[in-house]
Design a protein around this motif. Structure first.
Motif, PDB file in Angstrom:
ATOM      1  N   UNK A   1       0.820  -1.220   0.000  1.00 30.02           N
ATOM      2  CA  UNK A   1       0.000   0.000   0.000  1.00 30.02           C
ATOM      3  C   UNK A   1       0.849   1.264   0.000  1.00 30.02           C
ATOM      4  N   UNK A   2       2.133   1.123   0.284  1.00 33.06           N
ATOM      5  CA  UNK A   2       2.991   2.299   0.403  1.00 33.06           C
ATOM      6  C   UNK A   2       2.663   3.107   1.644  1.00 33.06           C
ATOM      7  N   UNK A   3       2.209   2.426   2.685  1.00 38.29           N
ATOM      8  CA  UNK A   3       1.787   3.081   3.922  1.00 38.29           C
ATOM      9  C   UNK A   3       2.978   3.188   4.876  1.00 38.29           C
ATOM     10  N   UNK A   4       3.713   4.288   4.737  1.00 36.85           N
ATOM     11  CA  UNK A   4       4.933   4.476   5.516  1.00 36.85           C
ATOM     12  C   UNK A   4       4.653   4.562   7.014  1.00 36.85           C
ATOM     13  N   UNK A   5       3.593   5.245   7.404  1.00 40.35           N
ATOM     14  CA  UNK A   5       3.267   5.378   8.829  1.00 40.35           C
ATOM     15  C   UNK A   5       2.980   4.012   9.454  1.00 40.35           C
ATOM     16  N   UNK A   6       2.188   3.203   8.764  1.00 44.30           N
ATOM     17  CA  UNK A   6       1.868   1.865   9.271  1.00 44.30           C
ATOM     18  C   UNK A   6       3.134   1.017   9.355  1.00 44.30           C
ATOM     19  N   UNK A   7       3.933   1.056   8.297  1.00 39.27           N
ATOM     20  CA  UNK A   7       5.171   0.282   8.281  1.00 39.27           C
ATOM     21  C   UNK A   7       6.088   0.717   9.425  1.00 39.27           C
ATOM     22  N   UNK A   8       6.200   2.010   9.651  1.00 39.63           N
ATOM     23  CA  UNK A   8       7.055   2.519  10.732  1.00 39.63           C
ATOM     24  C   UNK A   8       6.609   2.004  12.092  1.00 39.63           C
ATOM     25  N   UNK A   9       5.299   1.907  12.288  1.00 40.03           N
ATOM     26  CA  UNK A   9       4.776   1.465  13.581  1.00 40.03           C
ATOM     27  C   UNK A   9       5.025  -0.018  13.839  1.00 40.03           C
ATOM     28  N   UNK A  10       5.389  -0.755  12.805  1.00 38.78           N
ATOM     29  CA  UNK A  10       5.608  -2.200  12.943  1.00 38.78           C
ATOM     30  C   UNK A  10       7.004  -2.540  13.453  1.00 38.78           C
TER      31      UNK A  10
ATOM     32  N   UNK B   1      14.211   3.210   8.495  1.00 40.89           N
ATOM     33  CA  UNK B   1      12.990   3.838   7.990  1.00 40.89           C
ATOM     34  C   UNK B   1      13.262   4.734   6.787  1.00 40.89           C
ATOM     35  N   UNK B   2      14.428   5.385   6.738  1.00 37.50           N
ATOM     36  CA  UNK B   2      14.799   6.158   5.534  1.00 37.50           C
ATOM     37  C   UNK B   2      14.848   5.253   4.313  1.00 37.50           C
ATOM     38  N   UNK B   3      15.359   4.034   4.498  1.00 39.04           N
ATOM     39  CA  UNK B   3      15.462   3.112   3.355  1.00 39.04           C
ATOM     40  C   UNK B   3      14.075   2.784   2.806  1.00 39.04           C
ATOM     41  N   UNK B   4      13.101   2.575   3.698  1.00 43.96           N
ATOM     42  CA  UNK B   4      11.747   2.278   3.245  1.00 43.96           C
ATOM     43  C   UNK B   4      11.107   3.489   2.575  1.00 43.96           C
ATOM     44  N   UNK B   5      11.386   4.676   3.086  1.00 45.25           N
ATOM     45  CA  UNK B   5      10.865   5.893   2.451  1.00 45.25           C
ATOM     46  C   UNK B   5      11.406   6.006   1.024  1.00 45.25           C
ATOM     47  N   UNK B   6      12.692   5.705   0.839  1.00 43.02           N
ATOM     48  CA  UNK B   6      13.295   5.754  -0.503  1.00 43.02           C
ATOM     49  C   UNK B   6      12.681   4.707  -1.424  1.00 43.02           C
ATOM     50  N   UNK B   7      12.519   3.503  -0.920  1.00 40.84           N
ATOM     51  CA  UNK B   7      11.933   2.438  -1.730  1.00 40.84           C
ATOM     52  C   UNK B   7      10.513   2.811  -2.143  1.00 40.84           C
TER      53      UNK B   7
END
Length: 178
Positions: free
Chosen positions: A24-33, A72-78
């Motif tokens: 989903x590209x849900x960075x906030x959700x991914x960060x909380x995991x 988390x920066x890496x996921x934001x870039x991806x």
């Protein structure tokens, strides 16, 4: 302590939610995991939570990333550079011991990058086969990712050699299969 089968189900759910957040590209959700420093007793008043080396991640072909900031920066870039991504997980195995769980799986990935300049269509879709190990830790708020390590699987060509030209595609290690 919870029943072992319930732990396995909860970890499977956390693992699936991780991949769904990526899709989903849900960075906030991914960060909380991901584990936070406070989840493991790091006093955030004295340690920068973004830099505390609590978590780690290895994306295919990347160096080891440690700390919430780097990971988390890496996921934001991806996410910023991936128009479309879908994971089909196979060979999923969950092992739980106490407050730690290890999930191994094969990520069958279908992805596409941003549209070529001047185009309205997403970039071409590419398939990739990756094996992953996800380590989770139990917290009062549920299972959180502690470490993600993903490594590409070399595809075999029609002649039985890997993409690198070696027998079996195993990076030059002799193929010991009979």
């Amino acid at each position: 302590m919870t029943a072992p089968h319930l732990d396995v189900e909860q970890v499977e759910h956390a693992n699936t939610a991780y991949y769904e957040a990526m899709e989903r590209g849900d960075f906030e959700e991914l960060s909380s995991m991901w584990l936070s420093p406070s989840d493991v007793g790091v006093d955030e008043e004295y340690h920068d939570p973004a830099e505390a080396g609590v978590i780690s991640c290895v994306h295919p072909g990347w160096p080891v990333l440690t700390g919430r900031g780097e990971v988390l920066r890496s996921y934001a870039l991806i996410m910023a550079n991936t128009e479309y991504i879908q994971f089909f997980l196979t060979d999923v195995h969950v092992s739980v011991t106490g407050d730690t769980a290890v999930v191994t799986c094969t990520e069958n990935i279908l992805s596409g990058g941003p549209a070529p300049e001047g185009g309205d269509e997403p970039g071409p879709l590419v398939g990739q086969l990756v094996v992953a190990t996800n380590v989770f830790r139990r917290t009062p708020d549920g299972w959180r990712l502690w470490s993600h390590h993903a490594s590409p699987v070399l595809a075999e060509s029609e002649d039985g050699n890997g993409e690198d030209g070696t027998a079996g595609g195993n990076g030059g290690t002799p193929d010991r299969r009979a």
